[in-house]
Scaffold this motif. Structure first.
Motif, PDB file in Angstrom:
ATOM      1  N   THR A 132       5.378  38.217 -12.803  1.00  9.79           N
ATOM      2  CA  THR A 132       5.722  37.828 -11.436  1.00  9.79           C
ATOM      3  C   THR A 132       5.396  38.913 -10.432  1.00  9.79           C
ATOM      4  N   THR A 133       5.690  40.169 -10.770  1.00  8.90           N
ATOM      5  CA  THR A 133       5.586  41.255  -9.794  1.00  8.90           C
ATOM      6  C   THR A 133       4.233  41.967  -9.790  1.00  8.90           C
ATOM      7  N   THR A 207      14.737  24.818  -3.313  1.00  9.79           N
ATOM      8  CA  THR A 207      13.325  25.208  -3.360  1.00  9.79           C
ATOM      9  C   THR A 207      12.613  24.835  -2.069  1.00  9.79           C
ATOM     10  N   VAL A 210      13.619  27.381   0.699  1.00 10.40           N
ATOM     11  CA  VAL A 210      13.036  28.717   0.559  1.00 10.40           C
ATOM     12  C   VAL A 210      11.530  28.693   0.814  1.00 10.40           C
ATOM     13  N   ARG A 211      10.822  27.725   0.233  1.00 11.76           N
ATOM     14  CA  ARG A 211       9.365  27.743   0.270  1.00 11.76           C
ATOM     15  C   ARG A 211       8.781  27.038   1.496  1.00 11.76           C
ATOM     16  N   TRP A 262       7.108  40.851  -2.156  1.00 10.90           N
ATOM     17  CA  TRP A 262       7.767  39.565  -1.935  1.00 10.90           C
ATOM     18  C   TRP A 262       8.246  38.952  -3.252  1.00 10.90           C
ATOM     19  N   ASN A 263       7.386  38.954  -4.269  1.00  9.72           N
ATOM     20  CA  ASN A 263       7.802  38.407  -5.559  1.00  9.72           C
ATOM     21  C   ASN A 263       8.903  39.251  -6.191  1.00  9.72           C
ATOM     22  N   SER A 265      11.226  40.838  -4.706  1.00 12.80           N
ATOM     23  CA  SER A 265      12.519  40.695  -4.016  1.00 12.80           C
ATOM     24  C   SER A 265      13.401  39.660  -4.691  1.00 12.80           C
ATOM     25  N   VAL A 266      12.784  38.699  -5.393  1.00 13.79           N
ATOM     26  CA  VAL A 266      13.570  37.691  -6.100  1.00 13.79           C
ATOM     27  C   VAL A 266      14.392  38.331  -7.204  1.00 13.79           C
ATOM     28  N   GLN A 270      20.255  37.590  -4.449  1.00  8.88           N
ATOM     29  CA  GLN A 270      20.237  36.883  -3.170  1.00  8.88           C
ATOM     30  C   GLN A 270      20.176  37.842  -1.985  1.00  8.88           C
ATOM     31  N   PHE A 273      16.831  39.698  -1.739  1.00  5.11           N
ATOM     32  CA  PHE A 273      15.795  38.818  -1.211  1.00  5.11           C
ATOM     33  C   PHE A 273      15.907  38.690   0.308  1.00  5.11           C
ATOM     34  N   TYR A 277      13.278  39.918   3.154  1.00  7.31           N
ATOM     35  CA  TYR A 277      12.805  38.894   4.085  1.00  7.31           C
ATOM     36  C   TYR A 277      13.029  39.317   5.541  1.00  7.31           C
TER      37      TYR A 277
END
Length: 445
Positions: A132-133, A207, A210-211, A262-263, A265-266, A270, A273, A277
């Protein structure tokens, strides 16, 4: 020089010369067919993969939700590129590449790399985190950057500056985000079907928020950095080869870094993130928005500054640089042409505006010593395109110039005599220095 010949000779076509037929793989029809076939096959494969992961119902739900921000994003990037609009085929290619080819590359490469790391390290959780990162940002940004690179290499005349790179990158990233959102939203809907989730508390709603609501600009924001790099390379002279390589590479690395942040931060929970953001993504989005809008205004100033040289040479009328340097005047000119000549006239005016802008940018590069050896032939080509459309464009632009001229202060005409129009000084060389003659490279006087 007070006037110029109305029809300059076609560049590269000397009397009695013979034209060599290109090889079959160099023919436009063959290249277009290959690109369309590649994108169509990629689209079919990505469609099958997404439908397999989400199911038919999840796919339809994801498709319906993911399409919502697409028109807004495309319209925003198209608005940024209105000063020097590129051909629609380039934008369609960029969007299709992002939605089909780049998405397919990302899904296959990310899955393969993550599984290989999990098998090698026997640590599936660590493999997912690394995928992911690190892996996803590198693979996805490289796949999206390939579209901008192809346009930069094979449609070089359409990539003249930063905004051209931004628009191409934005369309590519919007297409990629669309396909990715279909996958994420479809999977979320499938999860809700299994767990019985519904309403605001469902995974689909979370989802979507967020997206689609919070971060529809995420992928475009990352890839725009790559587009800025290619746009900066386009502004460099041909002899500055190091810059023409370093700028795109630097933009791509910045895009990968922002994507990784960004990835990642997940993984911070919460609050982590939300902190990333609010403290990083939103300011970066605001800064880049200001940069591209400022660049747009600068391009309009370039048009107003460079085109008066062609007024002095007799190719343009005095009001045209004033009108072509204002987006409002351009819009009024197209409206006037449509009302008096129909759609063909409006199309001719739009093409006239685009060619005049390319001419201004070409001359600006020439004055900075960055124009290539084809400066004279390209200048003649653009002037010829303007000449063919002058009948529809000139009345429309003069009408628009009169409508957008600044108002005369009350009493000024009575106290100081007639107030000249703001474009009456066009055609007069600045500071007493004559403009280079038509066909003369402005940097080599």
């Amino acid at each position: 020089m007070a006037s110029s010949p109305p029809y300059p000779p076609c560049p590269g076509a000397a009397p009695g010369s013979t034209l060599r037929h290109p090889h079959w793989w160099q023919r436009p029809a063959v290249r277009y067919g290959a690109v369309v076939t590649l994108l169509a096959l990629s689209g079919l494969v990505i469609l099958a993969l997404v439908r397999e992961q989400t199911g038919t119902e999840g796919f339809l739900v994801g498709l319906g939700l993911a399409v919502l921000p697409v028109p807004l994003l495309l319209a925003a990037f198209r608005w940024l590129g209105r000063v020097d609009p590129g051909p629609w085929r380039n934008l369609l290619f960029a969007f299709a590449w992002g939605a089909c080819a780049a998405a397919l590359i990302a899904i296959v490469a990310n899955s393969f790399a993550t599984r290989w790391i999990a098998t090698t390290t026997a640590d599936p959780a660590g493999a997912d985190t690394l995928g992911t990162t690190v892996i996803a940002p590198v693979v996805e940004e490289t796949a999206k950057a390939a579209a901008v690179l192809l346009l930069f290499l094979f449609r070089r005349r359409d990539v003249n500056g930063i905004l051209d790179g931004v628009v191409a990158a934005g369309f590519t990233a919007t297409g990629f985000a669309f396909t990715e959102n279909v996958l994420y939203l479809g999977n979320a809907f499938g999860t809700d079907q299994l767990t019985g989730g519904s309403g605001i508390a469902s995974v689909t709603a979370a989802t979507f928020f967020v997206r689609i609501v919070m971060s529809p600009f995420a992928h475009p924001l990352f890839t725009v950095l790559t587009g800025i790099g290619f746009g900066a390379a386009a502004l460099s002279a041909d002899r500055q080869r190091v810059r023409r390589v370093l700028f795109p590479v630097a933009g791509l690395l910045l895009a990968m870094g922002m994507h990784a942040l960004w990835n990642g931060s997940v993984m911070l929970g919460q609050f982590g993130f939300l902190a990333v953001y609010g403290a990083f993504m939103v300011p970066a989005f605001g800064l880049l928005t200001w940069l591209v809008v400022w660049t747009r205004q600068r391009e309009l100033r370039t048009v107003r500054t460079e085109l008066p040289a062609y007024v002095a040479a007799g190719w343009l009328r005095p009001a045209e640089p004033f009108a072509l340097g204002s987006m409002r005047a351009r819009r009024l000119a197209r409206k006037f042409a449509r009302e008096h000549g129909g759609r063909p006239a409006a199309r001719a005016v739009a093409q006239y505006e685009a060619y005049a802008t390319s001419l201004a940018f070409l001359r600006h590069r020439g004055r900075a010593g960055k124009a290539g050896p084809d400066f004279v032939s390209r200048e003649r080509e653009l002037l010829l395109e303007l000449w063919h459309r002058r009948a529809a464009a000139r009345p429309a632009l003069e009408h628009a110039a009169r409508l957008t001229a600044p108002p005369v202060p009350y009493g000024a005409a009575w106290a100081y005599g007639p107030v000249p129009a703001p474009w009456q000084a066009y055609g007069q060389p600045p500071h007493g220095h004559p403009y280079p003659a038509y066909g003369e490279h402005p940097h080599r006087r």
